[in-house]
Write an enzyme that holds these catalytic residues in place. Structure first.
Site, PDB file in Angstrom:
ATOM      1  N   ARG A   1      41.187  32.143  41.886  1.00  0.00           N
ATOM      2  CA  ARG A   1      40.438  31.570  43.018  1.00  0.00           C
ATOM      3  C   ARG A   1      40.442  30.046  42.961  1.00  0.00           C
ATOM      4  O   ARG A   1      40.362  29.379  43.988  1.00  0.00           O
ATOM      5  CB  ARG A   1      39.014  32.148  43.016  1.00  0.00           C
TER       6      ARG A   1
ATOM      7  N   LYS B   1      41.906  37.507  27.478  1.00  0.00           N
ATOM      8  CA  LYS B   1      42.013  38.938  27.775  1.00  0.00           C
ATOM      9  C   LYS B   1      42.326  39.713  26.496  1.00  0.00           C
ATOM     10  O   LYS B   1      43.087  39.221  25.664  1.00  0.00           O
ATOM     11  CB  LYS B   1      43.144  39.172  28.788  1.00  0.00           C
TER      12      LYS B   1
HETATM   13  N1  BES Z   1      44.803  38.175  37.236  1.00  0.00           N
HETATM   14  C1  BES Z   1      43.516  38.704  37.053  1.00  0.00           C
HETATM   15  C2  BES Z   1      43.239  39.935  37.920  1.00  0.00           C
HETATM   16  C3  BES Z   1      44.070  41.151  37.626  1.00  0.00           C
HETATM   17  C4  BES Z   1      43.619  42.106  36.738  1.00  0.00           C
HETATM   18  C5  BES Z   1      45.253  41.361  38.275  1.00  0.00           C
HETATM   19  C6  BES Z   1      44.373  43.221  36.500  1.00  0.00           C
HETATM   20  C7  BES Z   1      46.011  42.500  38.039  1.00  0.00           C
HETATM   21  C8  BES Z   1      45.573  43.425  37.152  1.00  0.00           C
HETATM   22  C9  BES Z   1      42.461  37.661  37.397  1.00  0.00           C
HETATM   23  O1  BES Z   1      42.797  36.350  37.130  1.00  0.00           O
HETATM   24  C10 BES Z   1      41.280  37.951  36.526  1.00  0.00           C
HETATM   25  O2  BES Z   1      41.394  37.790  35.348  1.00  0.00           O
HETATM   26  N2  BES Z   1      40.174  38.346  37.126  1.00  0.00           N
HETATM   27  C11 BES Z   1      38.999  38.654  36.410  1.00  0.00           C
HETATM   28  C12 BES Z   1      37.844  38.030  37.143  1.00  0.00           C
HETATM   29  C13 BES Z   1      36.562  38.060  36.371  1.00  0.00           C
HETATM   30  C14 BES Z   1      36.634  37.089  35.220  1.00  0.00           C
HETATM   31  C15 BES Z   1      35.443  37.698  37.304  1.00  0.00           C
HETATM   32  C16 BES Z   1      38.868  40.165  36.358  1.00  0.00           C
HETATM   33  O3  BES Z   1      39.202  40.825  37.327  1.00  0.00           O
HETATM   34  O4  BES Z   1      38.475  40.670  35.324  1.00  0.00           O
HETATM   35 MG    MG Z   2      42.308  35.751  35.158  1.00  0.00          MG
END
Ligand code: BES
Ligand code: MG
Ligand code: ZN
Length: 491
Positions: free
Chosen positions: A340, A266
């Site tokens: 997931r 990230k």
């Molecule tokens: N933990 C994150 C989702 C999230 C984002 C929670 C912002 C709270 C605030 C999750 O693990 C994630 O990184 N999801 C990705 C999925 C993508 C790679 C398909 C996302 O939402 O960008």
């Molecule tokens: Mg994630």
């Protein structure tokens, strides 16, 4: 937690809070004639009109005693719903705390349910994170005690209020866990917290450590967590309030104690808050504790899939193919779609070991859900209309709002993999991200009634409701406890 007592009459000292509806204030009868006259005078002078969220405050010195009076507007009765009253309670709490009051009296002309919502708002807002402050006298004090002047025909109003406030204390415990950064909360320390909780609330606890996770072939959980020195844990708590042959409700929580994204790292501005990615896990721990404290006559299992998603030479990588607990193979297309994966194994494990009647998972799963619904609605996905209806009803009852999002069969198809049974993330279209995440989970539910709550937008935030305090909101606890209480009434 603020202590609440029932008092027969007002004392003319300290702080007095009077919540008032615009359409009732002209003929107000608090039971105290001086106060009634004072309110009428303020109304005549247009100092106070009882508009929603309006607060008129005055400080009166009488000899060596002093009195602070807060007249609090609730607006028109016909426009007002419980959440508005709850939020008003939140505002009042913060106002009193700003005035450094630790005690107050509340003079109620409200109905029982209105009073409960108001006090729930006060109690929810009576929260701060102070464990890391060395200055032990922070600006915002906490309320310690409230005297309630209230009459009701319902003899058990105090008991009902007590239960509502107990639930709030569990919301605070969830917030404490979620607000603690990842150098303190990692899978083994979260497991220790679960053990502490199990003792306090007499729950059965089982922790699978790294050896058992590998031995039991929880491949997805292991893949996500193996890159950290803090190896994953599968935490299971059991509450048996129902009879032995009654199938349990299975709660599953995402317990990513830090989500760096892994090799799909990230960027700055997206990584900082990712210690909150165990909010779903913390919430299911809180829910099962509350079930035990409320002695609900049902059986509940809470499973937290705890792992830290980091980058290291032993971390999982895009292109890895991993065998899940249920035997299916998953091609990793994005290491940031880790939630997931851990949930899938926890769901399969829960089904195999506990044969649940229903499954509810809570997870800060997708940024896409946050983009779609913002921070006031959680996304809800389900394979079962009755369960969905009951959750929507609970959302209505608690104002912890949910909005149904779809899992179209074509979205399920977007998880097809060339090499394995499925991919973990549709990186080709990237459309409907919250739905494809839910579609992935659905593949592991074996047609048992299941609902998935995506709490990415609601669990943690910068635009808190008046009864939140920034950071963790504890969203989902009141909702699911309400759902379970309603279920308990129908057994
Ligand atoms: N933990 C994150 C989702 C999230 C984002 C929670 C912002 C709270 C605030 C999750 O693990 C994630 O990184 N999801 C990705 C999925 C993508 C790679 C398909 C996302 O939402 O960008
Ligand atoms: Mg994630
Ligand atoms: Zn995550």
């Amino acid at each position: 937690m603020v202590q609440i007592h029932h008092a027969p009459t007002l004392k003319a000292q300290g702080s007095i809070v009077v919540p008032l509806f615009q359409d009732e204030v002209k003929n107000i009868k608090t039971g105290n004639k001086t106060l009634d006259q004072y309110i009428k005078n303020r109304l005549a002078a247009k100092d106070f009109e009882a508009k929603l969220h309006e607060v008129f405050s005055s400080h009166i010195d009488q000899g060596d005693k002093s009195l602070t009076l807060l007249l609090v507007g609730l607006g028109k009765k016909s426009d007002c719903n419980e959440e508005m009253i709850r939020e008003t309670g939140g505002h009042v709490c913060k106002r009193l705390r700003g005035l450094k009051r630790i005690e107050a009296q509340i003079s109620s002309t409200l109905t029982d349910n209105q009073l409960f919502a108001f006090l729930e708002g006060v109690a929810l807002a009576n929260y701060r994170v102070d464990q890391f402050k060395t200055d032990k006298e922070p600006a915002l004090v906490l309320l310690k005690s409230l005297s309630i002047i209230h009459t009701s025909k319902n003899k058990s109003w105090q008991k009902e209020l007590g239960e509502r406030l107990k639930i709030v204390s569990h919301v605070h415990q969830v917030r404490d866990l979620v607000n603690t950064p990842a150098d303190n909360i990692y899978p083994e320390s979260l497991a220790q917290k679960a053990k502490d909780i199990s003792k306090k609330y007499r729950l059965k606890v089982t922790i699978l450590g790294e050896k058992e996770i590998v031995k039991q072939k929880l491949g997805l959980l292991w893949a996500v967590g193996k890159g950290s020195v803090h190896k994953p844990r599968l935490i299971t708590l059991a509450y048996n309030g129902g009879n032995k042959n009654q199938k349990p409700v299975l709660l599953v929580g995402k317990g990513i104690t830090f989500d760096s994204g892994g090799y799909n790292l990230k960027p700055t501005n997206f990584i900082e808050d990712m210690y909150m990615d165990m909010a779903g896990g913390a919430t299911v721990l809180g829910i099962i504790s509350a079930c035990s404290e409320l002695k609900l006559p049902i059986n509940v299992i809470a499973i937290v899939a705890a792992a830290e998603n980091l980058v290291s030479s032993s971390a999982y990588k895009p292109s890895d193919i991993i065998r899940a607990y249920n035997g299916k193979t998953v091609e990793i297309t994005n290491t940031d779609a880790e939630g997931r994966l851990v949930l899938a194994d926890a769901i399969s494990y829960g089904i195999k070991n506990f044969k649940p009647r229903a499954i509810i998972d809570l997870a800060t799963l997708t940024g896409a859900c946050m983009v779609a619904l913002g921070d006031r609605y959680s996304g809800v996905f389900s394979n079962n209309n009755d369960l969905l209806k009951a959750l929507k009803q609970a959302a209505d009852n608690t104002s912890e709002l949910v909005w149904e999002l779809p899992i179209h069969p074509d979205y399920e198809k977007r998880l097809k993999s060339e090499k394995a049974d499925m991919v973990n993330c549709d990186i080709k279209t990237r459309m409907a991200g919250a739905s494809t995440a839910a579609a992935f989970l659905k593949k592991f539910t074996e047609e048992i009634p299941w609902a998935h709550l995506d709490i990415a937008g609601t669990a943690f935030g910068n635009m808190p409701r008046a009864h939140d305090c920034g950071g963790s909101s504890g969203f989902g606890l009141r909702l699911v406890v309400n759902y379970l209480s309603n279920l308990a009434k129908n057994v």
